[in-house]
Design a protein around this motif. Structure first.
Motif, short mmCIF file in Angstrom:
data_model
loop_
_atom_site.label_atom_id
_atom_site.label_comp_id
_atom_site.label_asym_id
_atom_site.label_seq_id
_atom_site.Cartn_x
_atom_site.Cartn_y
_atom_site.Cartn_z
N CYS A 143 -13.07 -3.09 4.65
CA CYS A 143 -14.46 -2.32 5.37
C CYS A 143 -13.08 -0.81 5.83
O CYS A 143 -14.37 0.39 5.99
CB CYS A 143 -14.01 -3.14 6.27
SG CYS A 143 -14.81 -2.22 7.86
N LEU A 144 -12.24 -0.59 4.97
CA LEU A 144 -11.47 0.52 5.31
C LEU A 144 -10.41 0.19 4.60
O LEU A 144 -10.04 2.31 4.63
CB LEU A 144 -11.22 1.15 7.29
CG LEU A 144 -9.76 0.73 7.75
CD1 LEU A 144 -9.74 1.39 9.28
CD2 LEU A 144 -9.66 -1.09 7.70
N HIS A 171 -6.19 -4.74 10.89
CA HIS A 171 -6.54 -3.41 9.66
C HIS A 171 -5.52 -3.30 8.38
O HIS A 171 -5.69 -3.65 7.29
CB HIS A 171 -6.42 -2.15 10.59
CG HIS A 171 -7.64 -2.25 11.99
ND1 HIS A 171 -7.40 -2.91 12.69
CD2 HIS A 171 -8.13 -1.75 11.60
CE1 HIS A 171 -9.19 -1.97 13.71
NE2 HIS A 171 -8.74 -1.04 12.70
N ILE A 228 -9.89 -10.57 13.24
CA ILE A 228 -10.70 -9.19 13.26
C ILE A 228 -10.49 -9.58 14.93
O ILE A 228 -11.15 -9.99 15.22
CB ILE A 228 -11.91 -8.64 12.68
CG1 ILE A 228 -11.71 -9.17 11.38
CG2 ILE A 228 -12.21 -7.37 12.65
CD1 ILE A 228 -12.77 -8.87 10.40
N HIS A 260 -15.86 0.03 16.71
CA HIS A 260 -16.55 -1.41 16.94
C HIS A 260 -16.86 -2.44 18.43
O HIS A 260 -17.33 -3.40 17.86
CB HIS A 260 -16.50 -1.84 15.82
CG HIS A 260 -16.97 -0.86 14.77
ND1 HIS A 260 -16.48 -0.05 14.19
CD2 HIS A 260 -18.62 -0.49 14.09
CE1 HIS A 260 -17.22 -0.08 13.58
NE2 HIS A 260 -18.48 0.45 13.19
N ASP A 277 -10.75 1.18 19.14
CA ASP A 277 -11.85 0.76 18.42
C ASP A 277 -12.94 0.67 18.93
O ASP A 277 -13.38 0.14 19.78
CB ASP A 277 -11.26 -0.61 17.72
CG ASP A 277 -11.80 -0.98 16.10
OD1 ASP A 277 -11.11 -0.73 15.31
OD2 ASP A 277 -13.01 -0.50 16.53
N CYS A 337 -9.26 -6.56 8.04
CA CYS A 337 -10.53 -5.18 8.00
C CYS A 337 -10.89 -4.98 6.24
O CYS A 337 -11.87 -5.20 6.59
CB CYS A 337 -9.61 -4.35 8.86
SG CYS A 337 -10.04 -4.64 10.61
N ASN A 396 -20.00 -1.30 8.19
CA ASN A 396 -20.72 -1.08 8.20
C ASN A 396 -20.48 0.68 9.05
O ASN A 396 -21.19 1.60 8.99
CB ASN A 396 -20.14 -0.81 10.43
CG ASN A 396 -18.94 -0.64 10.53
OD1 ASN A 396 -18.05 0.04 10.08
ND2 ASN A 396 -18.16 -1.81 10.80
N ARG A 435 -14.54 5.89 2.94
CA ARG A 435 -14.36 4.65 3.62
C ARG A 435 -13.06 3.88 2.83
O ARG A 435 -12.08 3.06 3.55
CB ARG A 435 -15.45 4.41 4.49
CG ARG A 435 -15.12 3.63 5.52
CD ARG A 435 -14.90 3.56 6.65
NE ARG A 435 -14.56 1.91 7.51
CZ ARG A 435 -14.39 2.72 8.49
NH1 ARG A 435 -14.18 3.43 8.72
NH2 ARG A 435 -14.05 1.47 9.60
N HIS A 483 -12.44 -7.89 16.83
CA HIS A 483 -14.12 -8.29 17.45
C HIS A 483 -14.43 -9.23 17.58
O HIS A 483 -15.96 -9.63 17.51
CB HIS A 483 -14.95 -7.17 17.21
CG HIS A 483 -14.57 -5.61 17.02
ND1 HIS A 483 -13.82 -5.36 18.78
CD2 HIS A 483 -14.15 -4.76 16.12
CE1 HIS A 483 -13.44 -4.14 18.49
NE2 HIS A 483 -13.29 -4.28 16.89
N SER A 516 -15.88 -7.85 7.27
CA SER A 516 -15.95 -6.82 8.63
C SER A 516 -15.97 -7.26 9.78
O SER A 516 -17.00 -8.36 9.46
CB SER A 516 -17.03 -5.72 8.04
OG SER A 516 -17.62 -5.60 8.42
N CYS A 517 -15.68 -6.49 11.10
CA CYS A 517 -16.60 -7.37 12.31
C CYS A 517 -17.91 -6.74 12.26
O CYS A 517 -18.29 -7.49 12.98
CB CYS A 517 -16.02 -5.99 13.22
SG CYS A 517 -16.36 -5.11 13.16
#
Ligand code: SF4
Lengths: 472, 216
Positions: free
Chosen positions: A417-418, A69, A113, A136, A134, A414, A436, A442, A115, A352-353
């Motif tokens: 994505c965040l 992250h 990541i 996801h 997490d 990540c 996502n 975000r 995932h 992103s994942c």
């Protein structure tokens, strides 16, 4: 001979039953956890709790850790510049060293990541229960696994006991039959499903995705779909095991080998819902009718097709919704009635994942090839999901395609994505993103996110606004 | 963990659906490696007019006067009244940590996101699901009456309004027991250590590859 027979079992029930350790009279179940994925953000307080109680992990060998992250996606040779982020990653390193947990550190080619790396390394296997601090974590259900996100208290609980207290979920079958149109992807199915059932439609359910369109998806596509199950409110999403699953897993570093492989495959081949299994709810979608999707609001259910328009709050089905839509349009700086294809973008994020695996990058590259990022787009970036995805993409020359088109080619994580690291939107900036969540703030405070597929993101980067990738 | 029995609390109405955990506690605060101290940054982006960062003092930051938590009549609230799907999004337990640190001990909504709902119980917060029509009415009563407070009785499973109306809510028996007694989940689970061990022994026979480990 029996006069009646029990209805068949769902995939969820098979996975659940295989992991029951103990059941309380009210049905609360102690469920065994096979794989625990750990990252730097939701684990420090869990390790601290463990230490305060003088406990140690029950099975350090079932856990695998990776920082994702907070890591920078630019030059890493200097380490992490932000001291707060750095401390968090160093804390993960120290905890893993202390408790003997395998970690793919920032300079490891396998880092990425969480995932993405689980499946990539064969750490996620069919039939497993997989958890991670997490949401996801639902991604891993693509392998016919029961996978769901947990909070930090539960991270500590799994470390200490290798189990979790759970109640069985209700089951929902999302059946997508038929063939997807050209240029329409798993991401579009995911957004279409959320548009159909809403972001709370899956609350309390485990979703199983089935039907011919799902069976036709690659494992990458299935991961994208299961990844987004949480955006429909479902903690877990899953797809039955088939030959595609087994082919993907075979030969991965942590996958079973030799006799164990044959034994595993024999069980994995039973991991599908029986033909006469009963679900608490069934939702059906026609694959041929799904069009490329673009979100217009601040919740993934606020979604339209590329040929559609920003909706009018006056048309919302309830007072609460009207209120939400009005707020969302204000935040997004959009007028009701604007054609989606006329919305310009300032930034583009492919990663992103949800969409940072090799197939995603191939799709985006095929759109970007020989073209240029539009002059009004300030930044278009591609962030591979892992070091190995990056390596593979480079071996295929995808990095050259992106760089020549004017995209930035980054290190895995990540990222935007965040926006916990340096990659983020400025207030008011509008982004086409393959991630996502389009929640307020975000991708950076005041940032405006539109969720799309990788191909749609690449097309938007080159056009400077959303555009129908099928017409490109 | 703190025990929860009866709460007599001022109510703050947050009239939004789908409040996500990013909104409850923005991502930059997730860099902390501690559990405490998130309260001042609860709803940070809505509550303040400037951008908050971990380590930055919150005392002299400009407050957003329009945000409900900043209104004088709601200071000291411990019951949060809100709309559908509260706590959706990221699984971050920092969200209940921030609520608890701020002083919110009960949350009333027509529905909650699963992971958040579960996380609340681990942190001494009681999430209460009430019918959407009832929630709607509580919103109106709360907005119309300054100092509007509700009594939440976990043992009796009731929410009582100032007029004495008592509304029943459902809660899982196991969770109720643990929250009423402030019990630590891990301690309870370890009482089943023999069963966990027996399960592992059996699984090692059936599915040995699950025990080959991540340490190659
Ligand atoms: S890529 Fe985004 S959604 Fe996925 S784990 Fe990282 S921050 Fe979470």
């Amino acid at each position: 001979m029996a006069l009646f027979r029990m209805p068949g079992e769902t995939l969820f029930k098979k996975l659940w039953d295989a992991h029951v350790v103990h059941v309380e009279p009210d049905g609360t179940t102690l469920l065994y956890i096979d794989r625990h994925l750990v990252h730097e953000v939701t684990s420090p307080q869990a390790f601290e709790g463990l230490k305060l109680a003088h406990r140690t992990p029950r099975r350090a060998d079932a856990a695998i850790a990776v920082p994702d992250h907070n890591v920078p996606t630019t030059d890493r040779s200097q380490g992490i510049a932000d001291p707060v982020s750095r401390l968090q990653v160093e804390t993960l390193d120290a905890n893993c060293a202390e408790f003997g947990i395998t970690e793919f550190k920032m300079d490891d080619i396998r880092q990425g990541i969480v995932h993405v790396i689980g499946p990539e390394e064969g750490l996620t296997l069919p039939g497993m229960t997989v958890v991670c601090g997490d949401s996801h974590t639902s991604t891993h259900g693509a392998f016919g696994a029961l996978a769901f996100g947990i909070g930090t208290s539960e991270v500590e609980h799994v470390l200490a006991t290798q189990c979790l207290w759970q109640k069985p979920s209700k089951t929902m079958l999302v059946k997508v039959e038929g063939q997807l149109g050209h240029g329409v992807t798993a991401k579009d199915i995911a957004l279409a499903v959320i548009g159909e059932i809403g972001t709370a439609g899956g609350t309390g359910y485990a979703l199983e995705f089935g039907g011919s369109a799902i069976r036709a998806l690659t494992m990458e596509g299935r991961m994208t779909l299961c990844n987004m199950a949480i955006e429909a409110g479902a903690r877990a999403g899953m797809v039955a095991v088939d030959q595609a699953t087994i082919d993907y897993v075979e030969g991965r570093p942590y996958a079973p080998k030799g006799d164990a492989w044959d034994q595993a495959v024999a069980w994995w081949n039973t991991l599908h819902s029986d033909a006469d299994a009963e679900f608490d709810r069934v939702v059906e979608l026609d694959a041929a009718k799904i069009e490329p999707q673009v979100t217009w609001g601040t919740s993934p259910e606020m979604v339209a097709t590329i040929g559609g328009c920003v909706p009018n709050p006056a048309d919302a089905s309830s007072e609460v919704k009207r209120h939400d839509w009005t707020r969302a349009l204000e935040y997004m700086g959009l007028q009701a009635g604007t054609p989606i294809a006329e919305i310009p973008v300032d930034k583009v994020f492919i990663g992103s994942c949800t969409n940072s695996r090799i197939e995603d990058l191939r799709e985006a590259a095929s759109v970007a090839k020989g073209r240029k990022v539009a002059p009004n787009v300030k930044l278009a970036m591609v962030v591979p999901g892992s070091g190995l995805v990056k390596q593979q993409a480079e071996a295929e020359g995808l990095d050259r395609i992106f760089i020549e088109a004017g995209f930035e080619w980054r290190e895995p994580g990540c990222s935007m994505c965040l926006a916990m690291n340096a990659d983020r939107l400025e207030p008011g900036e509008r982004c086409a993103s393959t991630s996502n969540r389009n929640f307020e703030g975000r991708q950076g405070q005041g940032g405006r996110t539109h969720l799309v597929s990788p191909a749609m993101a690449a097309a938007a980067a080159c056009a400077g606004h959303f555009v129908d990738v099928r017409k490109e | 963990m703190r025990k929860f029995s009866v709460l007599d609390g001022l109510v703050v109405p947050l009239d939004r659906a789908n409040v996500d955990t990013d909104a409850i506690i923005p991502k930059q605060f997730l860099k902390s490696i501690k559990r405490a101290g998130f309260g001042p940054n609860l709803f940070d982006e809505w509550r303040y007019l400037d951008h908050g960062e971990p380590g930055k003092s919150n005392h002299d930051r400009p407050l957003n006067p329009d945000f409900v938590l900043n209104q004088p009549r709601y200071q000291g609230a411990s019951v949060l009244l809100t709309r559908d799907n509260f706590g959706c999004g990221s699984s971050r337990e920092h969200a209940p940590w921030a609520l608890e640190d701020y002083g919110v001990l009960a949350i009333i909504a027509p529905s909650f996101a699963d992971i958040f709902y579960n996380n609340c119980f681990k942190n001494g917060i009681l999430p209460i699901v009430l019918d959407a029509a009832v929630v709607d009415r509580l919103f109106r009563e709360c907005e119309a009456n300054e100092g509007y407070a509700l009594t939440v009785d976990l043992d009796k499973q009731t929410v009582t309004t100032p007029t004495g109306e008592s509304i029943r809510f459902d809660v899982d028996a196991g969770r109720k027991h643990r929250l009423l007694n402030g019990l630590d989940d891990i301690g309870l689970t370890l009482l089943q250590a023999d069963k966990i061990k027996a399960y592992e022994e059996r699984r090692k026979q059936e599915a040995p590859w699950l025990f080959s480990g991540s340490q190659q």
